[in-house]
Motif scaffolding. Structure first.
Motif, PDB file in Angstrom:
ATOM      1  N   ARG A 147       0.835  -1.208   0.000  1.00 38.54           N
ATOM      2  CA  ARG A 147       0.000   0.000   0.000  1.00 38.54           C
ATOM      3  C   ARG A 147       0.867   1.255   0.000  1.00 38.54           C
ATOM      4  NH1 ARG A 147      -2.250  -0.898   6.138  1.00 38.54           N
ATOM      5  NH2 ARG A 147      -0.387  -0.162   7.208  1.00 38.54           N
ATOM      6  N   THR A 148       0.491   2.216  -0.831  1.00 39.63           N
ATOM      7  CA  THR A 148       1.288   3.438  -0.946  1.00 39.63           C
ATOM      8  C   THR A 148       0.847   4.477   0.067  1.00 39.63           C
ATOM      9  OG1 THR A 148      -0.254   4.240  -2.606  1.00 39.63           O
ATOM     10  CG2 THR A 148       1.721   3.106  -3.395  1.00 39.63           C
ATOM     11  N   HIS A 149      -0.255   4.211   0.728  1.00 38.41           N
ATOM     12  CA  HIS A 149      -0.733   5.093   1.803  1.00 38.41           C
ATOM     13  C   HIS A 149      -1.693   4.299   2.695  1.00 38.41           C
ATOM     14  CE1 HIS A 149      -3.909   6.579  -1.359  1.00 38.41           C
ATOM     15  NE2 HIS A 149      -3.947   5.284  -1.180  1.00 38.41           N
ATOM     16  N   THR A 150      -1.934   4.828   3.886  1.00 37.62           N
ATOM     17  CA  THR A 150      -2.851   4.130   4.792  1.00 37.62           C
ATOM     18  C   THR A 150      -4.308   4.426   4.434  1.00 37.62           C
ATOM     19  OG1 THR A 150      -2.418   5.967   6.318  1.00 37.62           O
ATOM     20  CG2 THR A 150      -1.327   3.876   6.788  1.00 37.62           C
ATOM     21  N   SER A 151      -4.520   5.227   3.375  1.00 38.99           N
ATOM     22  CA  SER A 151      -5.900   5.563   2.988  1.00 38.99           C
ATOM     23  C   SER A 151      -6.720   4.316   2.635  1.00 38.99           C
ATOM     24  CB  SER A 151      -5.891   6.529   1.804  1.00 38.99           C
ATOM     25  OG  SER A 151      -5.153   7.689   2.128  1.00 38.99           O
ATOM     26  N   SER A 152      -6.040   3.222   2.242  1.00 36.02           N
ATOM     27  CA  SER A 152      -6.766   1.983   1.948  1.00 36.02           C
ATOM     28  C   SER A 152      -7.564   1.504   3.167  1.00 36.02           C
ATOM     29  CB  SER A 152      -5.776   0.902   1.510  1.00 36.02           C
ATOM     30  OG  SER A 152      -4.743   0.779   2.465  1.00 36.02           O
ATOM     31  N   TYR A 159       4.361   2.322   1.628  1.00 33.99           N
ATOM     32  CA  TYR A 159       5.549   1.999   0.822  1.00 33.99           C
ATOM     33  C   TYR A 159       5.543   2.763  -0.494  1.00 33.99           C
ATOM     34  CZ  TYR A 159       5.342  -1.924   4.048  1.00 33.99           C
ATOM     35  OH  TYR A 159       5.260  -2.683   5.180  1.00 33.99           O
ATOM     36  N   ARG A 160       6.715   3.236  -0.903  1.00 31.40           N
ATOM     37  CA  ARG A 160       6.845   3.832  -2.242  1.00 31.40           C
ATOM     38  C   ARG A 160       8.199   3.468  -2.804  1.00 31.40           C
ATOM     39  NH1 ARG A 160       3.625   9.339  -1.300  1.00 31.40           N
ATOM     40  NH2 ARG A 160       1.860   8.222  -0.399  1.00 31.40           N
ATOM     41  N   ARG A 161       8.226   3.421  -4.136  1.00 37.89           N
ATOM     42  CA  ARG A 161       9.460   3.033  -4.788  1.00 37.89           C
ATOM     43  C   ARG A 161      10.384   4.242  -4.869  1.00 37.89           C
ATOM     44  NH1 ARG A 161       8.432  -1.416  -9.052  1.00 37.89           N
ATOM     45  NH2 ARG A 161      10.517  -2.237  -9.296  1.00 37.89           N
ATOM     46  N   THR A 202       5.970   5.810   7.665  1.00 39.71           N
ATOM     47  CA  THR A 202       4.852   5.620   8.588  1.00 39.71           C
ATOM     48  C   THR A 202       3.822   6.734   8.429  1.00 39.71           C
ATOM     49  OG1 THR A 202       6.431   4.657  10.119  1.00 39.71           O
ATOM     50  CG2 THR A 202       4.283   5.214  11.011  1.00 39.71           C
ATOM     51  N   GLN A 203       2.578   6.329   8.302  1.00 40.15           N
ATOM     52  CA  GLN A 203       1.497   7.310   8.184  1.00 40.15           C
ATOM     53  C   GLN A 203       0.452   7.075   9.259  1.00 40.15           C
ATOM     54  OE1 GLN A 203      -0.211   7.060   4.204  1.00 40.15           O
ATOM     55  NE2 GLN A 203       1.195   8.669   3.487  1.00 40.15           N
ATOM     56  N   MET A 204      -0.400   8.073   9.444  1.00 38.91           N
ATOM     57  CA  MET A 204      -1.572   7.843  10.278  1.00 38.91           C
ATOM     58  C   MET A 204      -2.788   8.431   9.581  1.00 38.91           C
ATOM     59  SD  MET A 204      -2.282   8.475  14.261  1.00 38.91           S
ATOM     60  CE  MET A 204      -2.705  10.158  14.081  1.00 38.91           C
ATOM     61  N   GLU A 205      -3.708   7.556   9.276  1.00 44.21           N
ATOM     62  CA  GLU A 205      -4.911   7.940   8.558  1.00 44.21           C
ATOM     63  C   GLU A 205      -6.007   8.287   9.561  1.00 44.21           C
ATOM     64  OE1 GLU A 205      -4.421   7.754   5.381  1.00 44.21           O
ATOM     65  OE2 GLU A 205      -6.398   8.379   4.667  1.00 44.21           O
ATOM     66  N   GLY A 206      -6.897   9.172   9.181  1.00 47.30           N
ATOM     67  CA  GLY A 206      -8.052   9.465  10.020  1.00 47.30           C
ATOM     68  C   GLY A 206      -9.295   9.545   9.153  1.00 47.30           C
ATOM     69  N   PHE A 218      -4.910  19.108  -4.178  1.00 46.70           N
ATOM     70  CA  PHE A 218      -5.771  18.120  -4.829  1.00 46.70           C
ATOM     71  C   PHE A 218      -5.438  16.713  -4.355  1.00 46.70           C
ATOM     72  CE2 PHE A 218      -6.411  14.832  -7.997  1.00 46.70           C
ATOM     73  CZ  PHE A 218      -7.778  14.928  -8.176  1.00 46.70           C
ATOM     74  N   PHE A 219      -6.436  15.983  -3.910  1.00 49.27           N
ATOM     75  CA  PHE A 219      -6.335  14.531  -3.742  1.00 49.27           C
ATOM     76  C   PHE A 219      -7.555  13.939  -4.428  1.00 49.27           C
ATOM     77  CE2 PHE A 219      -4.088  16.159   0.053  1.00 49.27           C
ATOM     78  CZ  PHE A 219      -2.855  15.561  -0.144  1.00 49.27           C
ATOM     79  N   PRO A 220      -7.410  12.794  -5.075  1.00 50.41           N
ATOM     80  CA  PRO A 220      -8.555  12.243  -5.820  1.00 50.41           C
ATOM     81  C   PRO A 220      -9.719  11.866  -4.904  1.00 50.41           C
ATOM     82  CG  PRO A 220      -6.502  11.105  -6.395  1.00 50.41           C
ATOM     83  CD  PRO A 220      -6.202  11.976  -5.220  1.00 50.41           C
ATOM     84  N   ALA A 224       0.593  16.980   6.480  1.00 49.82           N
ATOM     85  CA  ALA A 224      -0.544  16.102   6.241  1.00 49.82           C
ATOM     86  C   ALA A 224      -1.357  16.553   5.046  1.00 49.82           C
ATOM     87  CB  ALA A 224      -1.440  16.087   7.484  1.00 49.82           C
ATOM     88  N   GLY A 225      -2.156  15.619   4.534  1.00 54.32           N
ATOM     89  CA  GLY A 225      -3.175  15.944   3.549  1.00 54.32           C
ATOM     90  C   GLY A 225      -4.518  15.683   4.193  1.00 54.32           C
ATOM     91  N   CYS A 226      -5.549  16.388   3.710  1.00 49.47           N
ATOM     92  CA  CYS A 226      -6.866  16.165   4.296  1.00 49.47           C
ATOM     93  C   CYS A 226      -7.936  16.691   3.359  1.00 49.47           C
ATOM     94  CB  CYS A 226      -6.969  16.845   5.653  1.00 49.47           C
ATOM     95  SG  CYS A 226      -6.976  18.649   5.544  1.00 49.47           S
ATOM     96  N   GLY A 227      -9.172  16.465   3.723  1.00 44.85           N
ATOM     97  CA  GLY A 227     -10.258  16.999   2.930  1.00 44.85           C
ATOM     98  C   GLY A 227     -11.579  16.348   3.296  1.00 44.85           C
ATOM     99  N   MET A 228     -12.617  16.742   2.549  1.00 45.11           N
ATOM    100  CA  MET A 228     -13.933  16.142   2.748  1.00 45.11           C
ATOM    101  C   MET A 228     -14.048  14.951   1.791  1.00 45.11           C
ATOM    102  SD  MET A 228     -14.988  18.055   5.095  1.00 45.11           S
ATOM    103  CE  MET A 228     -16.642  17.405   5.303  1.00 45.11           C
TER     104      MET A 228
HETATM  105  N1  DAH Z   1      -2.947   9.420   1.220  1.00 46.49           N
HETATM  106  C1  DAH Z   1      -2.337  10.726   1.039  1.00 46.49           C
HETATM  107  C2  DAH Z   1      -0.844  10.553   0.777  1.00 46.49           C
HETATM  108  O1  DAH Z   1      -0.297   9.526   1.082  1.00 46.49           O
HETATM  109  C3  DAH Z   1      -2.535  11.586   2.234  1.00 46.49           C
HETATM  110  C4  DAH Z   1      -3.947  11.949   2.456  1.00 46.49           C
HETATM  111  C5  DAH Z   1      -4.472  13.072   1.835  1.00 46.49           C
HETATM  112  C6  DAH Z   1      -4.795  11.166   3.215  1.00 46.49           C
HETATM  113  C7  DAH Z   1      -5.778  13.446   2.014  1.00 46.49           C
HETATM  114  C8  DAH Z   1      -6.121  11.525   3.389  1.00 46.49           C
HETATM  115  C9  DAH Z   1      -6.610  12.669   2.779  1.00 46.49           C
HETATM  116  O2  DAH Z   1      -6.967  10.813   4.114  1.00 46.49           O
HETATM  117  O3  DAH Z   1      -7.872  13.015   2.973  1.00 46.49           O
HETATM  118  O4  DAH Z   1      -0.229  11.441   0.268  1.00 46.49           O
END
Ligand code: DAH
Length: 338
Positions: free
Chosen positions: A166-171, A193-195, A207-211, A247-249, A272-276
């Protein structure tokens, strides 16, 4: 027979007095108390006694057996104590001992623990997911189409069977929503993980922490309030926080969060990144669940993802991120708390 009993007593006690180790003690025990030992043999002679004599002789024989047993046990105890004392004679209790080394938690673990404690006070529960993910959980369900640059083979570790690291904990957002209906309020610390070419500022595993918070009427104000509360708790109320449009998808609108505090060197830091949560994400989740639990007309949500390595670097004052993975005790043992 009385005299025989008396002489047997003297014989046994003197044999005992002569026994100086466990082996000779055992011999005495067998010779006198054993099945074919002298006391047992003498007891057999009772058969030839008259009815009148039996009670007295029986009593004397019992007394003899008890007395010899007690003396034997006592001698055994004394011998054991003596051999213990001999063993301990070699130990110098006044020598300084070997000091047990107290371990300490890894700075990243300390940071995760602190972050978790703060979010728990806001009612966030911990969620988890696998490091080896499907493309769907990591990308498609997060509104990240196949032609998105994040899915480039150069950016991600793909396994031969099509899974990926996984490239982010968003999964974990997706895994949690597919498993349970709203309301949801989770945080999910974990590896991503990223290459990336590993150097002083990049690791291939970080290490990330997702919310994620999904419920009726969750607003951008809730997101800002939550993030502000978190950083004020972590670094003190003087910490400045700014939201930069980004921008995040999987979020709309999206922001990057920067903070500035003397504790982190007084410079703006992107953390951090965030959004609705984008309604397209809810639509994918509903499809996978086969229901309409995440109806964007009824619920809304915010999400955020922190990178914890940069934060840990700043808190520990290191300039090379690789120190977080090298297990150098000279570095690690300096931190019992952050
Ligand atoms: N997953 C993003 C990253 O690895 C970070 C992130 C951005 C997580 C926006 C989120 C979000 O939950 O809402 O760069």
């Amino acid at each position: 027979m009385e005299t025989q009993i008396e002489s047997l007593r003297i014989e046994a006690l003197s044999a005992l007095a002569g026994a100086s180790d466990a082996a000779s003690l055992k011999e005495v025990r067998v010779n006198f108390l054993g099945k074919t030992g002298s006391i047992s043999l003498l007891s057999e002679g009772m058969r030839h006694l008259s009815k009148e004599d039996r009670p007295l002789i029986g009593k004397l024989l019992n007394e003899l057996r008890t007395a010899v047993t007690a003396a034997l046990n006592e001698k055994e105890g004394a011998l054991a104590a003596a051999s213990d004392a001999a063993a301990f004679a070699f130990i110098d209790a006044t020598l300084p001992g070997t000091k047990p080394e107290a371990g300490s938690l890894h700075p990243l673990t300390l940071l995760v623990d602190r972050a978790v404690q703060i979010f728990r006070r806001l009612g966030f529960a911990i969620a988890d997911g696998p490091d080896i993910e499907t493309e769907w959980h990591c990308f498609d369900a997060l509104n990240t189409p196949a032609d998105h640059p994040a899915r480039n083979e150069q950016d991600t570790f793909y396994l031969p069977d099509g899974h990926l690291l996984r490239t982010h904990t968003s999964s974990i957002q997706i895994r949690t929503m597919v498993q349970q209906p709203p309301p949801i309020r989770i945080i999910a610390p974990g590896a991503a993980y990223r290459r990336d070419e590993v150097d002083a500022t990049h690791l291939a595993q970080f290490t990330q922490m997702e919310g994620l918070y999904v419920a009726p009427k969750v607003s951008l104000a809730d997101l800002k309030g939550t993030i502000e509360f978190f950083f004020h708790e972590l670094f003190g109320p003087g910490t400045e926080i700014r939201f930069r449009p980004h921008f995040f998808p999987f979020t709309e609108p999206s922001y990057e969060i920067d903070i500035r505090t003397e504790a982190l060197g007084g410079k703006w830091m992107e953390l951090a990144g965030c959004g609705m949560v984008d309604p397209a994400v809810f639509a994918e989740v509903n499809k996978a669940r086969g229901d309409d639990a995440y109806d964007p007309e009824k619920i809304s949500g915010f999400a955020f993802g922190f990178g914890l390595d940069r934060l840990a670097m700043n808190l520990t004052g290191i300039s090379d991120i690789r120190m977080l993975t090298q297990n150098d005790l000279r570095f690690l043992s300096r931190f019992n708390s952050l």
